[in-house]
Design a protein around this motif. Structure first.
Motif, mmCIF file in Angstrom:
data_model
loop_
_atom_site.group_PDB
_atom_site.id
_atom_site.type_symbol
_atom_site.label_atom_id
_atom_site.label_comp_id
_atom_site.label_asym_id
_atom_site.label_seq_id
_atom_site.Cartn_x
_atom_site.Cartn_y
_atom_site.Cartn_z
ATOM 1 N N LEU A 89 5.531 2.456 4.704
ATOM 2 C CA LEU A 89 4.369 2.844 5.499
ATOM 3 C C LEU A 89 3.051 2.756 4.710
ATOM 4 O O LEU A 89 2.037 2.293 5.238
ATOM 5 C CB LEU A 89 4.571 4.260 6.046
ATOM 6 N N PHE A 90 3.092 3.185 3.448
ATOM 7 C CA PHE A 90 1.857 3.178 2.657
ATOM 8 C C PHE A 90 1.323 1.748 2.505
ATOM 9 O O PHE A 90 0.145 1.477 2.770
ATOM 10 C CB PHE A 90 2.124 3.803 1.284
ATOM 11 N N VAL A 92 0.016 0.441 5.814
ATOM 12 C CA VAL A 92 -1.297 0.984 6.169
ATOM 13 C C VAL A 92 -2.404 0.238 5.405
ATOM 14 O O VAL A 92 -3.412 -0.153 5.987
ATOM 15 C CB VAL A 92 -1.358 2.501 5.877
ATOM 16 N N ASN A 129 -5.144 -2.027 7.273
ATOM 17 C CA ASN A 129 -6.555 -1.666 7.102
ATOM 18 C C ASN A 129 -7.333 -2.872 6.568
ATOM 19 O O ASN A 129 -8.438 -3.167 7.035
ATOM 20 C CB ASN A 129 -6.662 -0.482 6.143
ATOM 21 N N LYS A 142 -7.007 -2.737 14.331
ATOM 22 C CA LYS A 142 -7.387 -1.370 14.723
ATOM 23 C C LYS A 142 -6.221 -0.605 15.371
ATOM 24 O O LYS A 142 -5.916 0.519 14.975
ATOM 25 C CB LYS A 142 -8.591 -1.473 15.681
ATOM 26 N N LEU A 178 -3.358 0.176 13.056
ATOM 27 C CA LEU A 178 -3.765 1.212 12.094
ATOM 28 C C LEU A 178 -3.660 2.597 12.741
ATOM 29 O O LEU A 178 -3.170 3.546 12.131
ATOM 30 C CB LEU A 178 -5.196 0.947 11.611
ATOM 31 N N THR A 179 -4.105 2.685 13.988
ATOM 32 C CA THR A 179 -4.030 3.977 14.686
ATOM 33 C C THR A 179 -2.579 4.425 14.809
ATOM 34 O O THR A 179 -2.257 5.590 14.577
ATOM 35 C CB THR A 179 -4.681 3.858 16.088
ATOM 36 N N CYS A 239 -1.357 5.570 11.426
ATOM 37 C CA CYS A 239 -1.952 6.849 11.051
ATOM 38 C C CYS A 239 -1.329 7.989 11.854
ATOM 39 O O CYS A 239 -1.184 9.101 11.369
ATOM 40 C CB CYS A 239 -3.468 6.819 11.247
ATOM 41 N N LYS A 240 -0.944 7.688 13.098
ATOM 42 C CA LYS A 240 -0.272 8.697 13.925
ATOM 43 C C LYS A 240 1.027 9.115 13.253
ATOM 44 O O LYS A 240 1.373 10.289 13.216
ATOM 45 C CB LYS A 240 0.000 8.110 15.310
ATOM 46 N N VAL A 292 1.685 8.991 10.094
ATOM 47 C CA VAL A 292 1.351 9.779 8.896
ATOM 48 C C VAL A 292 1.001 11.214 9.310
ATOM 49 O O VAL A 292 1.426 12.180 8.666
ATOM 50 C CB VAL A 292 0.183 9.142 8.125
ATOM 51 N N ALA A 293 0.247 11.336 10.407
ATOM 52 C CA ALA A 293 -0.132 12.670 10.879
ATOM 53 C C ALA A 293 1.104 13.454 11.330
ATOM 54 O O ALA A 293 1.211 14.658 11.092
ATOM 55 C CB ALA A 293 -1.143 12.546 12.014
#
Lengths: 679, 188
Positions: free
Chosen positions: B114-115, B118, B122, B127, B130-131, B134-135, B137-138
């Protein structure tokens, strides 16, 4: 699998943070100072959040909740408890994460200190003020504490009695009532003595809710409390008190009140209304929308009462309760008057004569011609809703299923949404006719125009029709017909005049330039595509506020502008707000401008809508005549907000509108201070 | 989305009165481009799929390459691992010409990647992907305690940060002293 968030680019970090709930952010922020700093930088002071923070101190437990949307759902983000709540756990668990609460819980020897600490922590992390405060009698300290911390008035306040038999309850409740200020909702639940009385005032607010023990509420309290809705439970008000209140209301008292609900302590209420109140029995039913959370309540009436100015109310009562629900219906609104004028020539003549003979109306007439649809809107006062009273459409837009009638003017007319529409082959002619009709009927001038790019004809037409300059001018682009955009905008800028507000939205070419002047006016708003605004434009435009979106002005231009401003140029300007097209602005102020860094914060009140905007500064600049300004900027925007130190005194003296001058500083203790007053 | 589809769909709503029926629009063959990552393995991707990447879209929009020219000049992304680039290309192909759904089930499943994913996404300026990433990751920290979050997001403690900062200062001081000594030596 771990994810090293601190090693990702800032764009990614911001995206992740934007997807976290506030409780997750607070929980993660306690991991390390660096992570806290990362979060804090994502919630800068200059970009106030729409979130609402609630501080609660009840049952010896402090809590901070955050509401991120309008749905009313709150998330507890952190709480503070007394160490005695640890119940023998070892000290190593002194600060812990409660999985059930999904937030950190901190333990303190002094719980008041703990609550203050968590509130400070969260308000600092998100750069937001406290919106709501809910406390019990042990949390009364928080009222003063919150007021001193922030200039912003509380939105909601709740004071709930959690323990019985309090010897000094009367004193405490008196203190709360005298000191609390909340703009929306105020709830009080107190066990006061039978002798307790309160002689002060409350409000203005939207909702006052006396949860229980409302025996202390007197007729005078009802009259003096300034709230749109009042609910009192456990009341001892008598029928004679309520008759007196109705008499006061009929005479125009408590004019903001829309809902009064009194639940009696003893269920023995008997209605017996005095004859002079002209209360009449009715079977009418109405749905009342409560202001709190939009609840609807059906009022079945039973009785009806009318105020001298025409406002009506239903009264519903039984042995347990009394409800007065008002409906602000005036005898006839502007929309009905216009419609009625078409009944016959005589009716029109009657109305016309009435409005010719009386003093000029303060109504505001708006001419709107947008997307080939002409409309005349009227606002009967500054705060009232704008209502369409007549419209003109193209004949080709006529929908068959709508009932068609031929009004006295001979044109095809429909009546929908309480408004007449004329259908004509030439819609421009139609727009001109409806505007003339309403102007003539009420003997008023056009106050504002809203046009799209195909309606440029209206600028000259209005200018030739009346001497009075327009108050507002709004010019929007439409998707179609972008040919000649440069020429058209040039024409608009050279010919449109407005004294208050001028809004321009245009898609012009990259080469477009305007070398004329604009103003004087209060606010110039370039709504989009502001790339054409040059340094010379900003210097030459005469406006108190200038807001430009998608600006291409460079930092060297801004340095030149600041030099011009310091030398006394653009002296009327109070706010310059540029949003840059590319988010790459880097401030670099020339040394001779003497721009200094500052942490000062000020509240700027916008002249167009009175909304307050907090300018967090960053930089400060001073003119040779002593006038100061704060500069706030980041990659996306540049704000110059001017505080007229000396001007304030003149404004007070000349009684100029307050929005011209107000810029007050927030002191450390939260109080406000105006530069002029200070000096 | 192919260039043909795009041309038709964008023209139709803008000028309904003048535009002819969409059936009259001619078929234009889809163009392809080539990309490779650190492993030099070349991936053939359609221009439609590459539209997701603002970076690549910007690079190819004015090129006008023929098929041969495109093949001969693959875009090198030396900073992206081959398997990560493969994941990105797969995602772009799966979402070619489709509106991106609010929840994406086609996301790469390997959490350990994942890292890198991302960073690549990026860099390529995709876009939507990436969202979604990031979801994920959140979501990793939902309901987790600060200690667990520290582990998941690899957050050093304050003490570790302070020690690292001290070390960095020490190193910088030594380097500066070394440079001064070297400069003095040069001056002599």
């Amino acid at each position: 699998m771990p994810f090293p968030i601190l090693r990702t680019p800032s764009v990614v970090q911001s995206e992740i943070i934007s997807l976290l709930e506030p409780n997750e952010i607070v929980t993660a922020s306690v991991c390390s100072k660096n992570l806290k700093h990362l979060f804090k930088s994502n919630f800068p002071r200059g970009k106030p959040l729409a979130w609402r923070l609630t501080m609660t101190d009840m049952n010896s437990c402090g809590r901070v909740d955050i509401e991120t949307s309008d749905d009313g759902e709150q998330i507890t983000v952190i709480s503070a408890e007394h160490t005695s709540e640890l119940k023998g756990h070892e000290l190593k668990y002194i600060n812990r994460y409660k999985r059930a609460k999904k937030c950190p819980v901190l333990f303190f020897n002094d719980q008041v200190l703990g609550t203050k600490w968590i509130v400070k922590y969260v308000t600092d992390l998100f750069s937001i003020d406290i919106s709501s405060l809910f406390v019990d009698r042990n949390g009364t300290w928080a009222i003063d504490w919150v007021h001193k911390r922030q200039g912003k008035i509380l939105y909601d306040f709740g004071w709930l009695e959690t323990t019985k038999g309090n010897s000094d309850a009367d004193k405490t409740v008196d203190y709360v009532l005298r000191n609390v200020r909340a703009s929306n909702y105020c709830a009080i639940e107190a066990s006061v003595s039978d002798n307790f009385k309160f002689e002060g005032k409350l409000g203005p607010m939207r909702q006052l809710y006396i949860h229980s023990n409302g025996h202390w509420i007197t007729l005078n309290n009802l009259i003096n409390f300034n709230s749109i809705e009042i609910t009192v439970r456990g009341s001892r008000l008598s029928i004679s008190d309520l008759n007196s209140f109705l008499r006061h209301w009929r005479a125009g008292g408590s004019s903001r009140l829309k809902w009064l609900q009194v639940n009696f302590e003893k269920h023995t209420f008997q209605e017996k209304f005095d004859e002079d109140l002209e209360v009449v029995e009715t079977d009418e039913e109405k749905v009342y929308h409560r202001s709190g959370y939009g609840f609807e309540r059906v009022v079945h009436g039973g009785y009806s009462i009318q105020r001298a100015d025409g406002v009506k109310a239903l009264i519903q009562c039984d042995p347990k309760q009394f409800i007065l629900a008002t409906w602000h219906e005036r005898a006839m609104g502007s929309q009905q008057l216009v419609t009625a004028s078409f009944c016959s020539k005589n009716v029109k003549h009657l109305l016309k004569r009435h409005y010719e003979q009386r003093k000029p109306l303060e109504w505001r007439l708006f001419m709107i011609d947008y997307k080939s649809w002409g409309r005349v809107d009227i606002k009967t006062s500054k705060d009232e809703e704008q209502i369409t009273v007549l419209s003109a459409d193209n004949l080709s837009e006529l929908n068959e299923p709508i009932p068609i009638s031929h009004a006295s003017n001979g044109y095809i007319t429909t009546f929908e949404y309480n408004c007449l529409t004329w259908f004509m082959k030439d819609q421009v002619l139609g727009t001109k006719m409806i505007v003339d009709y309403v102007r003539d009927l009420f003997s008023i001038d056009i106050f504002g125009v809203i046009l799209d790019r195909n309606r440029t004809w209206a600028i000259d037409w209005v200018n030739n029709r009346q001497e009075k300059i327009l108050h507002d001018f709004v010019w929007y682009k439409t998707a179609e017909c972008n040919l000649d955009a440069d020429e058209i905008l040039d024409y608009v800028l050279r010919n449109a005049r407005a004294s208050n507000y001028c809004c321009i939205e245009a898609s012009v070419s990259d080469n477009f330039k305007f070398d004329g002047k604009l103003g004087p006016m209060r606010e110039l708003y370039i709504r989009s595509n502001g790339h054409w605004i040059t340094l010379n434009n900003i210097i030459n435009f005469d406006s108190i506020e200038i807001v430009v979106r998608e600006s291409r002005i460079s930092v060297s231009d801004l340095n030149l502008f600041l030099r011009h401003w310091r030398a006394g140029g653009s002296s009327r300007l109070k706010l310059l707000h540029l949003y840059f097209e590319k988010h790459t602005f880097q401030e670099k102020f020339d040394e001779d401008l003497e721009v200094v860094k500052t942490n000062e914060e000020r509240v700027y009140r916008r002249s167009c809508d009175g909304a307050e905007m907090i300018v967090y500064g960053g930089y400060s600049i001073q003119r040779t005549d002593g006038v100061k300004a704060l500069i706030q900027c980041d990659l996306r925007e540049f704000i110059l907000a001017v505080w007229a130190c000396f001007f304030f005194g003149y404004c007070c003296l000349l009684k100029l509108p307050t929005e011209w001058e107000v810029g007050y500083r927030k002191n450390d203790d939260g109080s406000k201070e105006t530069e002029g007053m200070r000096e | 989305m192919s260039s043909t589809e795009q041309g038709t769909s964008s023209a139709a709503p803008a000028e309904p009165t003048t535009a002819p029926e969409s059936a009259a629009a001619p078929e234009v063959p889809e163009s392809f481009y080539y990309v490779h990552g650190k492993d030099k393995v070349v991936h053939k991707v359609s221009a439609g799929a590459l539209q997701h990447s603002a970076l690549i879209h910007g690079m190819i929009s004015n090129l006008g390459y023929t098929e041969e020219q495109a093949k001969a000049n693959p875009f090198p992304f030396e900073n992206i691992d081959g398997d990560i680039l493969q994941m990105v290309v797969d995602w772009c192909n799966q979402h070619k010409g489709k509106p991106t759904p609010p929840e994406d089930t086609n996301l790469p499943k390997q959490k350990e990647k994942l890292f890198d994913l991302v960073l690549a996404v990026n860099y390529l300026e995709i876009k939507e992907l990436l969202t979604y990433c990031c979801k994920q990751v959140a979501m990793m920290v939902k309901g987790k305690s600060p200690e667990e979050i520290r582990e998941i997001w690899m957050i050093p403690t304050d003490a570790e940060d302070e020690a690292a900062e001290k070390e960095a200062k020490k190193r910088a001081g030594k380097e500066a002293a070394g440079e001064t000594a070297a400069a003095a030596g040069d001056a002599k």
